[in-house]
Scaffold this motif. Sequence first.
Motif, mmCIF file in Angstrom:
data_model
loop_
_atom_site.group_PDB
_atom_site.id
_atom_site.type_symbol
_atom_site.label_atom_id
_atom_site.label_comp_id
_atom_site.label_asym_id
_atom_site.label_seq_id
_atom_site.Cartn_x
_atom_site.Cartn_y
_atom_site.Cartn_z
ATOM 1 N N ARG A 363 0.820 -1.215 0.000
ATOM 2 C CA ARG A 363 0.000 0.000 0.000
ATOM 3 C C ARG A 363 0.852 1.261 0.000
ATOM 4 N NH1 ARG A 363 -3.708 -2.977 3.211
ATOM 5 N NH2 ARG A 363 -2.861 -2.202 5.181
ATOM 6 N N VAL A 364 2.030 1.193 0.598
ATOM 7 C CA VAL A 364 2.927 2.348 0.607
ATOM 8 C C VAL A 364 3.621 2.515 -0.748
ATOM 9 C CG1 VAL A 364 4.956 3.385 1.703
ATOM 10 C CG2 VAL A 364 3.290 2.128 3.099
ATOM 11 N N LEU A 365 3.952 1.406 -1.390
ATOM 12 C CA LEU A 365 4.672 1.460 -2.661
ATOM 13 C C LEU A 365 3.777 1.848 -3.834
ATOM 14 C CD1 LEU A 365 6.955 -1.689 -2.359
ATOM 15 C CD2 LEU A 365 7.675 0.697 -2.240
ATOM 16 N N GLN A 366 2.487 1.569 -3.733
ATOM 17 C CA GLN A 366 1.581 1.845 -4.851
ATOM 18 C C GLN A 366 1.580 3.321 -5.263
ATOM 19 O OE1 GLN A 366 -1.502 -1.768 -3.674
ATOM 20 N NE2 GLN A 366 -2.289 0.298 -3.903
ATOM 21 N N PRO A 367 1.397 4.271 -4.358
ATOM 22 C CA PRO A 367 1.425 5.686 -4.791
ATOM 23 C C PRO A 367 2.781 6.117 -5.324
ATOM 24 C CG PRO A 367 1.208 5.523 -2.397
ATOM 25 C CD PRO A 367 1.016 4.141 -2.935
ATOM 26 N N LEU A 368 3.863 5.479 -4.846
ATOM 27 C CA LEU A 368 5.193 5.792 -5.375
ATOM 28 C C LEU A 368 5.285 5.365 -6.838
ATOM 29 C CD1 LEU A 368 8.128 6.732 -5.042
ATOM 30 C CD2 LEU A 368 8.674 4.426 -4.190
ATOM 31 N N ALA A 369 4.844 4.152 -7.120
ATOM 32 C CA ALA A 369 4.858 3.673 -8.503
ATOM 33 C C ALA A 369 3.978 4.550 -9.389
ATOM 34 C CB ALA A 369 4.390 2.216 -8.549
#
Length: 453
Positions: A363-369
């Motif tokens: 969930r933290v990596l999704q907005p980064l991607a």
Amino acid sequence: MSQKNNKKRPKSRSWRGLFRRRSDPHRAYREKYLETLQYQHRTFDVKGLTTQGIFTLELARVFVDLGLGQMGQRPSTDPIPRFAPAQQRERHSIWEYLTSESLQNHNLAVLGAPGSGKTTLLKHLTLTLASPESLPESVQGMPRMPILLLLRDYAAIIEEEPDFSLLTAVKQELARREENIPLDWLAQDLQNGRCLIMLDGLDEVAKPQLRRQVVAWVERQMQLYRNNRFIITSRPFGYRNNPLNGVLVLEVRPFTPEQVRQFIHNWYLANEIKSAGHDDKGVRLDARQGAEDLLVRLRQTPVLLDMSVNPLLLTMIATVHRYRSSLPGRRVELYEEICEVFLGKRHEARGILYDLTPAQKKRVLQPLAYAMMLHKQREISIEEAMAIIDEPLSRVSPHTPRNEFLRMIENTSGLLVEREVGMLGFAHLTFQEYLTAVHVLDQRLEHELVQHI
């Protein structure tokens, strides 16, 4: 591979000779110990994978020997490394390092990215040495009573009892297998330099302070049993700040095209034999046809071909191909499973727990991607990445510093890679695209994405 030595370990006796000596009072204990190792390590480990075959495969039928080389200035944490011709030229089997006359006084540290096959390599060594009657002549000159321990299983004991002995660890390992084998003979073998001691997973000791204590314990064992050979494995981050003194550091090389081909054929044959319940010409034909079909699909699908250099990813690809018949087709389930496994699902299946679950990390990596895709970025500065993950990280783990989260993802999963100083990128564009797609669906951002097309 040449290295200088000033002193040599004493020559160990022929292992076959030890077993053929009928007067050996410990022969039955030795044989029982080796039989226990065979039972313990004979299966191909797929714990933590969602898509699994219906058969338990024998490791010996599937295993493809890894290529190893001496470590460069900085070992790669990338599970899907870019092709490096110079590294591919320097490839040696573990047996070459163990039997080399010039290296007989060196212990080894084997470093590798997630899924590169470090544990499987040690299990292969253990199984090979646990079958003394079938040992090739090329390994007859090395210490060869195998001892394989997972460091994570003994970290807590080492913390409480720094003088905890290697022999006690072996006794506890046997007790877990419900075996009560006297080990006076093993103490003698250790004293006489007849053992190969394999200590797996330094990186799996999660707490840095405890990891330092475990490293100190390992160094004490190497000094106490200096006439034996040691192999220690770790992901790069677990070793980088806790290097061992006086060891030759090796790095696992990615699979070559020939190794990919060999593994796929081995894997398919092992499955077909299990499925049919026998081995004959027809079974081998079915296995060959299945393997060749997958190889064709890999060549036609560059994304999957890139991933095939990693043994764990190749196992997942082969399993999906045989049991779901969905390659190249819908690959989203495969990418979902890869992200879950690399973010910690496989570790959870082994009893290794981190502060954040795989779902929370995702969930933290999704907005980064998503942000990187919007700006058409393959790499992003650490400062920019920290700003993007600030809000999602605060929701799942408000006390985790942003830079520590990014380093944790890089070190423990390999999904993020620092290819240049201060710049992070996803190990493969596919992971960035997959996490972006999940974020768009979760947040219903299809309309925003359309504006950027």
